[in-house]
Write a protein that holds these residues in place. Structure first.
Motif, PDB file in Angstrom:
ATOM      1  N   GLU A  27       0.851  -1.211   0.000  1.00  0.00           N
ATOM      2  CA  GLU A  27       0.000   0.000   0.000  1.00  0.00           C
ATOM      3  C   GLU A  27       0.881   1.253   0.000  1.00  0.00           C
ATOM      4  OE1 GLU A  27      -2.587   2.217   3.405  1.00  0.00           O
ATOM      5  OE2 GLU A  27      -3.044   0.092   3.100  1.00  0.00           O
ATOM      6  N   TRP A  28       1.920   1.249   0.824  1.00  0.00           N
ATOM      7  CA  TRP A  28       2.823   2.399   0.891  1.00  0.00           C
ATOM      8  C   TRP A  28       3.582   2.588  -0.417  1.00  0.00           C
ATOM      9  CZ3 TRP A  28       5.120   0.838   6.273  1.00  0.00           C
ATOM     10  CH2 TRP A  28       4.252   1.244   7.290  1.00  0.00           C
ATOM     11  N   ILE A  29       4.025   1.491  -1.026  1.00  0.00           N
ATOM     12  CA  ILE A  29       4.729   1.591  -2.306  1.00  0.00           C
ATOM     13  C   ILE A  29       3.793   2.178  -3.362  1.00  0.00           C
ATOM     14  CG2 ILE A  29       5.789   0.248  -4.182  1.00  0.00           C
ATOM     15  CD1 ILE A  29       6.954  -1.602  -1.938  1.00  0.00           C
ATOM     16  N   THR A  30       2.541   1.775  -3.354  1.00  0.00           N
ATOM     17  CA  THR A  30       1.564   2.337  -4.297  1.00  0.00           C
ATOM     18  C   THR A  30       1.385   3.830  -4.055  1.00  0.00           C
ATOM     19  OG1 THR A  30       0.444   0.217  -4.529  1.00  0.00           O
ATOM     20  CG2 THR A  30      -0.835   2.188  -5.100  1.00  0.00           C
ATOM     21  N   THR A  31       1.356   4.248  -2.809  1.00  0.00           N
ATOM     22  CA  THR A  31       1.278   5.683  -2.490  1.00  0.00           C
ATOM     23  C   THR A  31       2.447   6.428  -3.116  1.00  0.00           C
ATOM     24  OG1 THR A  31       0.065   5.310  -0.422  1.00  0.00           O
ATOM     25  CG2 THR A  31       1.324   7.368  -0.598  1.00  0.00           C
ATOM     26  N   LEU A  32       3.641   5.881  -2.984  1.00  0.00           N
ATOM     27  CA  LEU A  32       4.831   6.511  -3.566  1.00  0.00           C
ATOM     28  C   LEU A  32       4.762   6.512  -5.091  1.00  0.00           C
ATOM     29  CD1 LEU A  32       7.532   5.037  -1.173  1.00  0.00           C
ATOM     30  CD2 LEU A  32       6.664   7.386  -1.212  1.00  0.00           C
ATOM     31  N   GLU A  33       4.235   5.453  -5.653  1.00  0.00           N
ATOM     32  CA  GLU A  33       4.132   5.352  -7.107  1.00  0.00           C
ATOM     33  C   GLU A  33       3.155   6.387  -7.672  1.00  0.00           C
ATOM     34  OE1 GLU A  33       3.992   1.706 -10.253  1.00  0.00           O
ATOM     35  OE2 GLU A  33       2.767   1.491  -8.449  1.00  0.00           O
ATOM     36  N   LEU A  34       2.078   6.657  -6.943  1.00  0.00           N
ATOM     37  CA  LEU A  34       1.032   7.550  -7.438  1.00  0.00           C
ATOM     38  C   LEU A  34       1.270   9.029  -7.124  1.00  0.00           C
ATOM     39  CD1 LEU A  34      -2.131   5.406  -6.573  1.00  0.00           C
ATOM     40  CD2 LEU A  34      -0.954   5.635  -8.784  1.00  0.00           C
ATOM     41  N   LEU A  35       2.144   9.322  -6.183  1.00  0.00           N
ATOM     42  CA  LEU A  35       2.336  10.722  -5.779  1.00  0.00           C
ATOM     43  C   LEU A  35       2.665  11.660  -6.934  1.00  0.00           C
ATOM     44  CD1 LEU A  35       2.445  12.919  -3.576  1.00  0.00           C
ATOM     45  CD2 LEU A  35       4.908  12.481  -3.492  1.00  0.00           C
ATOM     46  N   PRO A  36       3.599  11.346  -7.815  1.00  0.00           N
ATOM     47  CA  PRO A  36       3.939  12.334  -8.857  1.00  0.00           C
ATOM     48  C   PRO A  36       2.734  12.802  -9.674  1.00  0.00           C
ATOM     49  CG  PRO A  36       5.593  10.612  -8.795  1.00  0.00           C
ATOM     50  CD  PRO A  36       4.475  10.151  -7.892  1.00  0.00           C
ATOM     51  N   VAL A  37       1.887  11.885 -10.093  1.00  0.00           N
ATOM     52  CA  VAL A  37       0.715  12.270 -10.889  1.00  0.00           C
ATOM     53  C   VAL A  37      -0.305  13.002 -10.025  1.00  0.00           C
ATOM     54  CG1 VAL A  37      -1.254  11.359 -12.195  1.00  0.00           C
ATOM     55  CG2 VAL A  37       1.039  10.460 -12.592  1.00  0.00           C
ATOM     56  N   ARG A  38      -0.548  12.500  -8.823  1.00  0.00           N
ATOM     57  CA  ARG A  38      -1.512  13.162  -7.928  1.00  0.00           C
ATOM     58  C   ARG A  38      -1.090  14.594  -7.641  1.00  0.00           C
ATOM     59  NH1 ARG A  38      -1.714  10.847  -2.637  1.00  0.00           N
ATOM     60  NH2 ARG A  38      -3.639  11.980  -2.326  1.00  0.00           N
ATOM     61  N   LEU A  39       0.190  14.779  -7.303  1.00  0.00           N
ATOM     62  CA  LEU A  39       0.685  16.105  -6.946  1.00  0.00           C
ATOM     63  C   LEU A  39       0.652  17.032  -8.153  1.00  0.00           C
ATOM     64  CD1 LEU A  39       1.917  17.921  -4.768  1.00  0.00           C
ATOM     65  CD2 LEU A  39       4.168  17.044  -5.450  1.00  0.00           C
ATOM     66  N   SER A  40       1.128  16.547  -9.273  1.00  0.00           N
ATOM     67  CA  SER A  40       1.137  17.364 -10.491  1.00  0.00           C
ATOM     68  C   SER A  40      -0.283  17.799 -10.868  1.00  0.00           C
ATOM     69  CB  SER A  40       1.783  16.578 -11.630  1.00  0.00           C
ATOM     70  OG  SER A  40       1.887  17.391 -12.773  1.00  0.00           O
ATOM     71  N   THR A  41      -1.221  16.894 -10.781  1.00  0.00           N
ATOM     72  CA  THR A  41      -2.620  17.207 -11.091  1.00  0.00           C
ATOM     73  C   THR A  41      -3.158  18.264 -10.135  1.00  0.00           C
ATOM     74  OG1 THR A  41      -2.979  14.993 -11.967  1.00  0.00           O
ATOM     75  CG2 THR A  41      -4.945  16.222 -11.301  1.00  0.00           C
ATOM     76  N   LEU A  42      -2.805  18.161  -8.869  1.00  0.00           N
ATOM     77  CA  LEU A  42      -3.296  19.099  -7.856  1.00  0.00           C
ATOM     78  C   LEU A  42      -2.781  20.514  -8.076  1.00  0.00           C
ATOM     79  CD1 LEU A  42      -4.879  19.467  -5.172  1.00  0.00           C
ATOM     80  CD2 LEU A  42      -2.760  18.843  -3.980  1.00  0.00           C
ATOM     81  N   VAL A  43      -1.522  20.654  -8.493  1.00  0.00           N
ATOM     82  CA  VAL A  43      -0.916  21.993  -8.560  1.00  0.00           C
ATOM     83  C   VAL A  43      -0.782  22.555  -9.972  1.00  0.00           C
ATOM     84  CG1 VAL A  43       0.350  21.626  -6.404  1.00  0.00           C
ATOM     85  CG2 VAL A  43       1.483  21.146  -8.591  1.00  0.00           C
ATOM     86  N   SER A  44      -1.050  21.763 -10.980  1.00  0.00           N
ATOM     87  CA  SER A  44      -0.728  22.173 -12.362  1.00  0.00           C
ATOM     88  C   SER A  44      -1.465  23.425 -12.834  1.00  0.00           C
ATOM     89  CB  SER A  44      -0.965  21.024 -13.335  1.00  0.00           C
ATOM     90  OG  SER A  44      -2.336  20.686 -13.365  1.00  0.00           O
TER      91      SER A  44
END
Length: 180
Positions: A27-44
C-alpha cells in the motif's frame, strides 16, 4: 485536535509501526508510485499567486512544499541506496527549514521539482519493487533521534510524508474554493 495542529498535521503525525505486513508495505509503495501524478494534477493549474500562498499562517508556500518534497524524497532515495550497500550507515540529515528558504525553493518554477519527483519516484518504486524481505529489513541510523530505521519503516515514513504534504496543499485548495 486544535485548528493549528490540524493545519500542521492534517492526516495526523507519522506513526510507523515496527511490525509491518506485506499488504501495508505494498500500500505504501503504491502511495509513492502515485504521488507524482496526484501532486502534479493538484498543482498544475495554480497561478503564481496561489503557488506563493502559505498552506497555513507561518507555514511554507505551495511552491516551497513542492520543492521540499523533491528535496526530501531525493534524500530518502539516497538513504535507501546507502542502507542497501552499506552496513547500517549513519545518514546525514539536512536542515529542511533552511533549504526551504533558499532561492530555488522560494522562486523557482515548480515544474523543475515536479519532474524531479516523477523521476526520483520512478527510480525509488522500481528499486522497492525489486527488493527482497531481507533487504527491507536492512537499516540506517539517523543521528537526530539516534534511532535505527529499517527500510520497511522508511517506506512508511515517506508514504506518510507524501500524503502529509499533499493534504497541506489539498486543504488549502479546499479552503480557497470554499471562500470563493
Amino acid at each position: 485536535m486544535s485548528d493549528i495542529t490540524h493545519l500542521q498535521y492534517p492526516i495526523g503525525k507519522a506513526s510507523i509501526p515496527t511490525e509491518i505486513s506485506e499488504e501495508k508495505l505494498q500500500e505504501w509503495i503504491t502511495t509513492l508510485e502515485l504521488l507524482p501524478v496526484r501532486l502534479s494534477t493538484l498543482v498544475s493549474d495554480m497561478s503564481d499567486e496561489q503557488l506563493d500562498t502559505p498552506y497555513r499562517d507561518g507555514g511554507w508556500t505551495v511552491r516551497q512544499l513542492v520543492h521540499h518534497i523533491s528535496d526530501s524524497h531525493h534524500h530518502s532515495y539516497i538513504r535507501f541506496k546507502w542502507a542497501l550497500t552499506e552496513d547500517n550507515p549513519l545518514i546525514k540529515p539536512y536542515l529542511e527549514k533552511e533549504w526551504a528558504e533558499l532561492d530555488d525553493a522560494k522562486y523557482a518554477p515548480i515544474e523543475w521539482s515536479l519532474k524531479h519527483i516523477e523521476v526520483v519516484h520512478f527510480k525509488l518504486v522500481r528499486l522497492l519493487k525489486g527488493m527482497t524481505n531481507a533487504q527491507f529489513e536492512r537499516t540506517f541510523r539517523h543521528p537526530e533521534g539516534k534511532s535505527t530505521i529499517s527500510l520497511r519503516q522508511n517506506v512508511g515514513q515517506y508514504a506518510w510524508h507524501s500524503n502529509h504534504h499533499y493534504a497541506h496543499i489539498e486543504n488549502l485548495v479546499k479552503r480557497e474554493n470554499a471562500g470563493s
